[in-house]
Design a protein around this motif. Structure first.
Motif, mmCIF file in Angstrom:
data_model
loop_
_atom_site.group_PDB
_atom_site.id
_atom_site.type_symbol
_atom_site.label_atom_id
_atom_site.label_comp_id
_atom_site.label_asym_id
_atom_site.label_seq_id
_atom_site.Cartn_x
_atom_site.Cartn_y
_atom_site.Cartn_z
ATOM 1 N N GLN A 22 0.828 -1.210 0.000
ATOM 2 C CA GLN A 22 0.000 0.000 0.000
ATOM 3 C C GLN A 22 0.860 1.257 0.000
ATOM 4 O O GLN A 22 0.493 2.275 -0.612
ATOM 5 N N LYS B 35 0.926 6.639 -6.896
ATOM 6 C CA LYS B 35 -0.153 7.597 -7.152
ATOM 7 C C LYS B 35 0.362 9.034 -7.131
ATOM 8 O O LYS B 35 -0.116 9.887 -7.879
ATOM 9 N N TYR C 102 -1.832 -3.444 -7.614
ATOM 10 C CA TYR C 102 -3.093 -3.929 -7.052
ATOM 11 C C TYR C 102 -3.272 -5.430 -7.276
ATOM 12 O O TYR C 102 -3.940 -6.100 -6.477
ATOM 13 N N GLU D 175 -10.212 -0.358 -7.054
ATOM 14 C CA GLU D 175 -9.081 0.492 -7.437
ATOM 15 C C GLU D 175 -8.385 -0.058 -8.688
ATOM 16 O O GLU D 175 -8.026 0.701 -9.601
ATOM 17 N N ARG D 176 -8.202 -1.364 -8.726
ATOM 18 C CA ARG D 176 -7.544 -1.966 -9.886
ATOM 19 C C ARG D 176 -8.361 -1.739 -11.157
ATOM 20 O O ARG D 176 -7.809 -1.425 -12.226
ATOM 21 N N TYR E 47 -7.864 1.905 -12.466
ATOM 22 C CA TYR E 47 -6.611 2.201 -13.153
ATOM 23 C C TYR E 47 -6.450 1.360 -14.416
ATOM 24 O O TYR E 47 -5.741 1.765 -15.347
ATOM 25 N N ALA F 96 -15.899 -0.158 -12.084
ATOM 26 C CA ALA F 96 -15.212 0.371 -10.899
ATOM 27 C C ALA F 96 -16.178 1.135 -10.008
ATOM 28 O O ALA F 96 -16.121 1.031 -8.770
ATOM 29 N N ALA G 226 -16.999 0.119 -6.173
ATOM 30 C CA ALA G 226 -16.794 1.105 -5.108
ATOM 31 C C ALA G 226 -18.084 1.326 -4.323
ATOM 32 O O ALA G 226 -18.051 1.481 -3.090
ATOM 33 N N GLU H 172 -11.835 7.623 0.749
ATOM 34 C CA GLU H 172 -11.171 7.164 -0.470
ATOM 35 C C GLU H 172 -12.158 6.520 -1.430
ATOM 36 O O GLU H 172 -12.095 6.738 -2.651
ATOM 37 N N LEU I 169 -13.225 7.650 -5.133
ATOM 38 C CA LEU I 169 -13.122 6.712 -6.251
ATOM 39 C C LEU I 169 -14.449 6.615 -6.998
ATOM 40 O O LEU I 169 -14.477 6.559 -8.240
ATOM 41 N N SER J 231 -14.808 7.684 -10.848
ATOM 42 C CA SER J 231 -15.253 6.702 -11.837
ATOM 43 C C SER J 231 -16.447 7.233 -12.624
ATOM 44 O O SER J 231 -16.532 7.056 -13.851
#
Length: 604
Positions: A365, A372, A396, A437-438, A441, A462, A466, A486, A490, A494
């Motif tokens: 992490q 990031k 990730y 998160e994966r 990205y 995503a 989330a 977070e 996200l 997205s």
């Protein structure tokens, strides 16, 4: 007062450098610290190779003896002493200095070998003998520089001799007061010299002062005037420099002794509210070492650590826990038929493995946060590396694999405890967050490749992940507010990116015929006589810009139109007119006739 006198002496010497007596009795100048640092860094000590540096000193002395014509005889060895009258140029001072350096590097070489092969009385006596030889030559260098050298050279020679004397007493572990006085004297000189000269010399003096501080603190600790904590020793161990190598050997012994004393009272390992007994002393020391390092990551001083130092601490934690697990598995082999002991050792190994998995996730992490921070950064320096979305996808992937391994380890076993079930559910929730998160990205990587449809679908996925993770975390009794923020960010990112990708895709689809027509309109079938460039059809084997590219020098031309006439070969035409007018002769008289007898007629 001593420092002030030294500085004033330097100033007076500089002001009177052009006096008549200086012409008859010249003062040599030698920048000892800069000369030694340059030699050490270029010949092995950048990587701790004392053997290479010792060989360099030997070769350097051979060249100096030969160039000065100061050899000790060809047949029979006749020692020539270096006195004040002998020093007629600065190279004689170099001769004494490199002799001291050769003895010191030889001692340090033996020190590294003894640390690797274990303690032994004979190499230790040889090591102390070489250090004593280094002190002897350093003292001679100090005496010669006090007469033949200028004020600065004399001060640096004094600091060098004090440092060598301190190293000898430090290794012999006696006369700590004298060793402390020697190190303090050297530090005072370098601290004062760091205020003068060019920037490079000031930086070298400051580095030497920092290298001498741990030795001074250790001497105070041995005298009893300072309470040196183990956590402070850990930070000192991170420092680099040839002056700290003797100190690090003592440091490891002190830390091992402190951990052994603390480990004597440590009999259990706590994890998820359960206590696991520890019987092996080596296992206790390794676990205690890892826990001390964990305090640096989660304690009050954690925010002061840089990301690079945190990664170094993580590596040390992993090494300590792996060492503990190695001891536990050795105990399992020698446990014999004792089932209770085997169960305790297996449970302890499982608990340490789970903690090791947690620290691995924390380290990855940290790598994600570093990546990031460099994702949207504008690269000012060409050598600076900018993160791509694919690198975050890979990180990730590692986090998902770490979480799955940790969940499998905790959920293994016949009797699962409620705490382990709750920990497994927490791992599943983390896995869901990592998947979201994966996916985000991964959509970024498709977007940068111009694949709008795939990017739009992945952004929507995503956002869905989330949203699911956000609802599960909010339903917990003690939700993590940082994770909630977070996930909300996200989710919003997205959604916004999916709208952008959808709009961009529609615009590109509507502009596709127009762009195609523009590219085709730039093509030309006619040949420009003013330019001697080839047609595209004539240079198919060369890699050049695509058709319609704005970077082309001229309008691309495919081929000449209309094409030029070319001669085409045809098959010849043959007419056989004489065949029907030819009369061929009769061949009856040449043909064979069958003769038949009387008997053959009966058999018809």
């Amino acid at each position: 007062m001593a420092k002030a006198n030294d500085v004033s002496a330097m100033e007076i010497d500089y002001q009177n450098s052009t006096a008549p007596d200086q012409i008859s009795n010249p003062k040599f100048s030698i920048n000892v610290l800069q000369l030694l640092k340059s030699s050490q860094m270029q010949h092995g000590l950048r990587h701790g190779d004392y053997t290479r540096y010792r060989r360099y000193c030997t070769a350097r002395l051979r060249r100096l003896y030969k160039s000065l014509k100061f050899t000790h005889g060809r047949g029979k060895y006749t020692k020539k002493a270096i006195t004040t009258s002998t020093v007629t140029e600065v190279r004689f001072l170099h001769l004494v200095l490199y002799t001291a350096e050769r003895a010191w590097s030889h001692a340090m070489e033996k020190k590294t070998l003894s640390l690797r092969d274990g303690p032994n009385a004979r190499p230790r006596n040889y090591l102390i003998g070489r250090l004593r030889k280094a002190v002897k030559w350093a003292t001679l260098f100090q005496d010669l520089c006090s007469i033949k050298g200028d004020s600065r050279s004399s001060l640096e020679a004094e600091a060098y001799a004090s440092y060598m004397k301190g190293n000898l007493l430090f290794e012999k572990e006696e006369n700590w007061n004298v060793a402390l006085k020697s190190f303090k004297s050297a530090r005072a000189v370098y601290e004062e010299l760091g205020k003068y000269g060019d920037l490079e010399n000031q930086q070298l003096c400051r580095e030497r002062v920092q290298e001498l501080d741990p030795n001074i603190r250790y001497c105070l600790h041995k005298i009893g005037e300072s309470n040196l904590q183990t956590s402070e020793l850990v930070h000192i161990d991170e420092m680099e420099g040839p002056a700290l190598d003797l100190f690090k050997a003592k440091l490891e012994a002190v830390m091992a002794e402190a951990r052994s004393q603390q480990a004597a009272s440590m009999t259990e390992f706590n994890w998820l509210g359960h206590k696991f007994p520890i019987s092996n002393a080596k296992t206790r020391v390794s676990i205690l070492k890892a826990q001390e390092l964990e305090k640096d990551l989660h304690g009050p001083t954690a925010n002061s650590l840089t990301a690079e130092k945190r990664l170094i601490v993580f590596d040390k934690i992993f090494a300590a826990y792996h060492e503990a697990r190695s001891c536990i598995r050795s105990d399992l082999v020698t446990a014999g038929s004792s089932e209770n002991l085997k169960d305790d050792l297996s449970a302890l190994d499982k608990a340490i493995g789970a903690v090791l998995g947690q620290r691995t996730i924390e380290r990855n992490q940290l790598l994600v946060s570093l990546a990031k921070s460099k994702l949207n950064k504008v690269r000012d320096d060409k050598t600076e590396k900018v993160t791509k979305p694919e690198e975050l996808v890979r990180l990730y992937d590692l986090l998902l694999q770490n979480t799955a391994d940790l969940s499998d380890l905790v959920s293994s076993g016949r009797d699962r405890k409620p705490e382990e079930v709750a920990f497994t559910e927490e791992c599943e929730l983390k896995s869901l967050v990592f998947r979201a998160e994966r996916c985000f990205y991964l959509a970024k990587s498709y977007s940068s490749a111009g694949k709008r449809t795939e990017a739009y679908a992945l952004y929507c996925r995503a956002r869905s992940l989330a949203d699911t993770a956000l609802k599960k975390i909010q339903n917990l009794t003690t939700p993590d507010q940082v994770t909630i923020k977070e996930l909300e960010m996200l989710y919003n990112d997205s959604r916004s990116h999916s709208c952008i990708e959808h709009a961009t895709g529609v615009m590109e689809e509507q502009k596709a015929p127009e762009n195609l027509s523009k590219k085709i309109s730039t093509l030309s079938l006619t040949k420009n006589d003013n330019k001697l460039e080839k047609f595209l059809i004539e240079k198919l084997d060369s890699y050049e810009s695509a058709v319609g590219d704005s970077n082309t020098r001229g309008i691309p031309r495919i081929d000449a139109f209309p094409p030029a006439f070319q001669a085409t070969p045809r098959n010849p035409i043959v007419l056989d007119l004489a065949f029907n007018s030819i009369e061929f002769p009769s061949l009856e008289n040449r043909m064979k006739k069958d003769k038949k007898g009387f008997i053959s007629r009966l058999w018809r």
